[in-house]
Design a protein around this motif. Structure first.
Motif: not given
Length: 524
Positions: A153-154, A317-325, A416-428, A473-476
């Protein structure tokens, strides 16, 4: 801002002067594009932003890049191997030249990463990298202090710079490699990359021109654009009008209010896709005692009609969400759906002892996200149906972020957009137990805290088995949903538009930096 015309060379020396002159390109191979802004600098380490990343992909090449389905595609790195838990070895592409004519080697990668680690905007992202070593001219090793599963990712942020070009001092005696935020430096006005285009002219805030690099290494690229003229047009209506009148060939972003207008014009095409920036509300548990009860938080989540907001306010022009990822991220849970159910929300409020409701304050920006103020107004109206009285205040983004940092309201809107394109970034950043010393939960305006989740994310960030990591991360995400840590709304969609003969769809991606080097202009 003073508009000073500056001819920007990708090379130095009188012998190379002809390389920076605009080429004579036919109308069929010239792309006239309009963005809402031009890059703030030619130094791609000066600012972490969409504009700089777009410039990076035009004039440099990353070690690897994302495909449209969020897989890794080799670029200047042709292969990689996880030697052990803390070492990644990469093999580099041979025969690549920078715009200056200097050869690309492993030393350029080492030099670039060391510079990234001292960039104010990038150093936090690259903190996990302990060292980078050039094994030989085409092999480089990345070492981390602990096992780190996101090195690839980096690598999407590593656009090797021409170390010889940026070494030494300029005519004023200043180091050519210094990083100056919003100032004048050698790197902010001179550029030598390995990418498909060189910069040939930059009138800051007015015009930017690029020529295709004759020595570009990727001879398998289908791209046939020889010249690009970028005109920054900040006004949405003006930018759309320029496309519809034929004054430009390609625009971004496309405002939601003009989607139908563009769809109805047979001479232009529109491409949209679901993005990865989540828009959501925090519920501050320190300011409102009721928010400490998960039933109340769940009631708020059930009371908000995400699909209605996406359909009516966002005009689809949006996708309804129930989670961060979003879909494609490691932590995405496929069966989590928006849970609007007003009766269930009222029932939960009654169970928690708040059938009569209560009063809260709410804040949102009014010029940062698409329809942000209208979204906040709609959510406030929805909460009234469970007897929650909302005192809403919207502010320009320049004033809003100070209020956000001060946690000045009971509910606060953020994207919020995760700079690393990764789910952990949201929680952190957004739901971890706030810790000023470590920076965890820096943007957690809800003061939600679940130490077990923090521990699980920390373990996931040491897990190099990506399947196991995804399960963690899915458990999170599932736990955040079950406990209603936040009220997710939607992922902002992305949109681009072009003349009908510009084949933009193959070069677009959810990261929102089109790979213009691969763009094809068809004969009309």
């Amino acid at each position: 801002m003073t508009l000073k015309k500056t001819l920007l060379a990708s090379v130095i020396g009188a012998a190379m002067t002809t390389a920076v002159l605009p080429s004579v390109a036919s109308a069929e191979t010239t792309l006239r594009m309009a963005y809402d802004a031009d890059p703030v600098s030619l130094d791609i380490h000066e600012q972490l932003s969409g504009g700089i990343l777009q410039l990076s992909h035009m004039t440099f090449d990353p070690l690897v890049r994302w495909t449209s389905d969020l897989e890794f595609e080799p670029r200047l790195a042709t292969g990689w191997e996880q030697v052990d838990d803390t070492t990644l070895r990469m093999t580099l592409r041979e025969g690549v030249e920078f715009h200056s004519g200097n050869a690309f080697t492993a030393e350029d990668v080492v030099w670039t990463v060391e510079r990234l680690k001292r960039s104010p905007d990038f150093k936090a992202i690259f903190e996990p990298i302990e060292s980078v070593t050039a094994v030989d001219e085409t092999t480089v090793e990345f070492t981390t202090a602990k096992p780190y599963p996101l090195l690839l990712n980096l690598a999407t942020y590593i656009f090797p710079l021409d170390s010889a070009f940026y070494s030494g001092t300029d005519e004023d005696g200043d180091p050519k490699d210094e990083i100056v935020k919003n100032g004048n430096s050698f790197a902010s006005a001179n550029l030598s990359g390995t990418g498909p285009f060189t910069v040939v002219e930059h009138q800051k805030g007015t015009r930017m021109e690029f020529d295709r690099f004759d020595g570009y290494w990727d001879d398998e690229s289908p791209g046939n654009v020889e010249h690009i003229v970028l005109t920054p047009i900040s006004e949405n209506a003006t930018r759309v009008a320029a496309l519809l009148s034929g004054d430009v060939d390609f625009i971004a972003p496309v405002p939601p209010n003009d989607l139908d207008r563009i769809r109805e014009d047979e001479d232009v095409q529109l491409v949209t896709m679901s993005g990865t920036r989540i828009i959501f509300f925090h519920m501050n548990q320190e300011r409102v005692e009721a928010f400490q009860d998960p039933r109340v938080r769940q009631a708020f989540a059930y009371a908000v009609n995400q699909e209605g907001i996406a359909d009516r306010l966002m005009k689809g022009f949006a996708t309804p969400a129930a989670q961060f990822s979003p879909e494609g991220y490691a932590g995405h849970v496929a069966d989590l759906e928006p849970r609007y159910d007003l009766e269930k929300a009222q029932q939960l409020m009654a169970e928690a002892g708040f059938e009569e409701g209560f009063e809260i304050s709410m804040m949102a920006p009014n010029n940062r996200y698409v329809n942000d103020a209208k979204i906040a107004q709609a959510v406030a109206a929805m909460l009234a149906r469970i007897n929650v009285t909302v005192d809403l205040k919207t502010l320009p983004k320049a004033q809003y972020w100070g209020e956000y940092d001060d946690r000045a309201a009971d509910m606060m809107l953020i994207g919020w957009h995760a700079d690393t394109e990764d789910s952990a970034n949201f929680h952190e950043y957004l739901t971890a137990c706030p810790d000023a010393d470590s920076g965890a939960g820096q943007y957690n305006a809800g003061n939600y805290c679940n130490p077990e989740l923090d521990k699980l994310v920390a373990e996931a960030n040491l897990e190099v088995d990506l399947e196991k990591r995804a399960e963690m991360l899915q458990q999170v995400e599932q736990t955040l949903h079950d406990e209603a840590a936040v009220v997710p709304l939607h992922w902002q969609d992305l949109a681009w538009a072009s003349a009908s003969n510009i084949d933009i769809e193959p070069i677009l991606n959810v990261m929102n930096f089109p790979y213009l080097g691969d763009l094809v202009i068809n004969e009309e």
